[in-house]
Scaffold this motif. Sequence first.
Motif, PDB file in Angstrom:
ATOM      1  N   VAL A  20       0.813  -1.204   0.000  1.00  0.00           N
ATOM      2  CA  VAL A  20       0.000   0.000   0.000  1.00  0.00           C
ATOM      3  C   VAL A  20       0.850   1.259   0.000  1.00  0.00           C
ATOM      4  O   VAL A  20       0.347   2.350  -0.152  1.00  0.00           O
ATOM      5  CB  VAL A  20      -0.966   0.011   1.211  1.00  0.00           C
ATOM      6  N   LEU A  21       2.151   1.087   0.162  1.00  0.00           N
ATOM      7  CA  LEU A  21       3.084   2.207   0.067  1.00  0.00           C
ATOM      8  C   LEU A  21       4.170   1.811  -0.926  1.00  0.00           C
ATOM      9  O   LEU A  21       5.238   1.361  -0.557  1.00  0.00           O
ATOM     10  CB  LEU A  21       3.714   2.510   1.442  1.00  0.00           C
ATOM     11  N   VAL A  74       2.340   1.549   7.300  1.00  0.00           N
ATOM     12  CA  VAL A  74       1.010   1.331   7.858  1.00  0.00           C
ATOM     13  C   VAL A  74       0.148   0.613   6.823  1.00  0.00           C
ATOM     14  O   VAL A  74       0.081   1.027   5.668  1.00  0.00           O
ATOM     15  CB  VAL A  74       0.342   2.666   8.242  1.00  0.00           C
ATOM     16  N   ALA A  75      -0.475  -0.484   7.228  1.00  0.00           N
ATOM     17  CA  ALA A  75      -1.403  -1.204   6.358  1.00  0.00           C
ATOM     18  C   ALA A  75      -2.763  -1.256   7.032  1.00  0.00           C
ATOM     19  O   ALA A  75      -2.866  -1.245   8.260  1.00  0.00           O
ATOM     20  CB  ALA A  75      -0.892  -2.622   6.083  1.00  0.00           C
ATOM     21  N   GLY A  76      -3.819  -1.301   6.238  1.00  0.00           N
ATOM     22  CA  GLY A  76      -5.163  -1.402   6.770  1.00  0.00           C
ATOM     23  C   GLY A  76      -5.781  -2.726   6.395  1.00  0.00           C
ATOM     24  O   GLY A  76      -5.182  -3.544   5.689  1.00  0.00           O
ATOM     25  N   VAL A  77      -6.996  -2.971   6.901  1.00  0.00           N
ATOM     26  CA  VAL A  77      -7.729  -4.186   6.544  1.00  0.00           C
ATOM     27  C   VAL A  77      -9.127  -3.806   6.070  1.00  0.00           C
ATOM     28  O   VAL A  77      -9.693  -2.802   6.503  1.00  0.00           O
ATOM     29  CB  VAL A  77      -7.832  -5.163   7.734  1.00  0.00           C
ATOM     30  N   THR A 171      -9.113  -8.654   3.885  1.00  0.00           N
ATOM     31  CA  THR A 171      -8.026  -8.470   2.944  1.00  0.00           C
ATOM     32  C   THR A 171      -7.333  -7.164   3.312  1.00  0.00           C
ATOM     33  O   THR A 171      -7.768  -6.464   4.237  1.00  0.00           O
ATOM     34  CB  THR A 171      -8.528  -8.452   1.487  1.00  0.00           C
ATOM     35  N   LEU A 172      -6.262  -6.844   2.618  1.00  0.00           N
ATOM     36  CA  LEU A 172      -5.507  -5.646   2.956  1.00  0.00           C
ATOM     37  C   LEU A 172      -6.061  -4.425   2.237  1.00  0.00           C
ATOM     38  O   LEU A 172      -6.620  -4.522   1.147  1.00  0.00           O
ATOM     39  CB  LEU A 172      -4.034  -5.838   2.590  1.00  0.00           C
ATOM     40  N   ALA A 173      -5.893  -3.271   2.872  1.00  0.00           N
ATOM     41  CA  ALA A 173      -6.399  -2.026   2.317  1.00  0.00           C
ATOM     42  C   ALA A 173      -5.383  -0.918   2.571  1.00  0.00           C
ATOM     43  O   ALA A 173      -4.584  -1.000   3.510  1.00  0.00           O
ATOM     44  CB  ALA A 173      -7.742  -1.667   2.960  1.00  0.00           C
ATOM     45  N   VAL A 205      -3.743  -1.419  10.997  1.00  0.00           N
ATOM     46  CA  VAL A 205      -4.773  -0.658  11.707  1.00  0.00           C
ATOM     47  C   VAL A 205      -6.146  -0.931  11.117  1.00  0.00           C
ATOM     48  O   VAL A 205      -6.297  -1.105   9.902  1.00  0.00           O
ATOM     49  CB  VAL A 205      -4.451   0.860  11.664  1.00  0.00           C
ATOM     50  N   GLY A 206      -7.148  -0.983  11.976  1.00  0.00           N
ATOM     51  CA  GLY A 206      -8.510  -1.188  11.521  1.00  0.00           C
ATOM     52  C   GLY A 206      -9.195   0.136  11.198  1.00  0.00           C
ATOM     53  O   GLY A 206      -8.772   1.195  11.655  1.00  0.00           O
ATOM     54  N   ALA A 207     -10.252   0.068  10.392  1.00  0.00           N
ATOM     55  CA  ALA A 207     -11.018   1.267  10.033  1.00  0.00           C
ATOM     56  C   ALA A 207     -12.406   0.840   9.585  1.00  0.00           C
ATOM     57  O   ALA A 207     -12.619  -0.303   9.150  1.00  0.00           O
ATOM     58  CB  ALA A 207     -10.322   2.048   8.926  1.00  0.00           C
ATOM     59  N   ASN A 208     -13.369   1.760   9.684  1.00  0.00           N
ATOM     60  CA  ASN A 208     -14.737   1.512   9.225  1.00  0.00           C
ATOM     61  C   ASN A 208     -15.342   0.256   9.843  1.00  0.00           C
ATOM     62  O   ASN A 208     -16.080  -0.501   9.191  1.00  0.00           O
ATOM     63  CB  ASN A 208     -14.766   1.406   7.689  1.00  0.00           C
ATOM     64  N   GLY A 209     -15.041   0.027  11.120  1.00  0.00           N
ATOM     65  CA  GLY A 209     -15.607  -1.096  11.815  1.00  0.00           C
ATOM     66  C   GLY A 209     -14.918  -2.432  11.598  1.00  0.00           C
ATOM     67  O   GLY A 209     -15.313  -3.448  12.159  1.00  0.00           O
TER      68      GLY A 209
END
Length: 214
Positions: A20-21, A74-77, A171-173, A205-209
């Motif tokens: 993601v980067l 930093v990666a999201g899910v 999955t990754l975001a 890190v988590g986001a949007n629940g």
Amino acid sequence: MNKMISRIAARALLAASTLVLPAASFVMPAVAQAQNAEQVHVRGSIVAVDGSRIKVRTREGRTVDVTLAEGARVAGVARADIGDIKPGDFVGIASLPKADGGDGALEVLIFPPAMKGTGEGSYGWDLKPNSSMTNATVANAVKGVDGHTVTVSYHGKEKKIAIPPGTPVVTLAPAGMKDLVAGAVVFVPAMKGDKGALTAQQIVVGANGVVPPM
């Protein structure tokens, strides 16, 4: 052996963050190579952020400080579904042995295609006592997908894992430093130095629940 396994896991997460980067190169963190450091997994919610230092309330009820190294990734899910798992996908599945044989999944991470092969193998994990993490390919080199049970292949070996209803599948975001805010749920593979200080080169890190289930 435990340190080697932890470093394999760190490679997988570092690769996730480089995805993601794109400007970041896929290398092992310098701190991970320090012989006098060990990797620990920090799971919990951010309490406060002060520059490159984050304070995390862990699932065990402790509050710890983690310093993000310069250039930390930093990666999201993002939420996914069992039906999204296709033949040829590369997945990371945390699981526990079942009483009647085989393994039952605790969580499933579907890797993006560019990350196929990252951290391939099956090794001990600390999500729950006696749990394991298996990073492997679905179907292509194995038997396939049978209902909510997947057969995966890694290094010439096979493993069948049942995925019970309600198992978190993600999955990754894309994510960035702006997503590291109080209340955000994180998974941090951190390096613990001689004096107990925690330093991290990557963070999920988590986001949007959606929270990191690993």
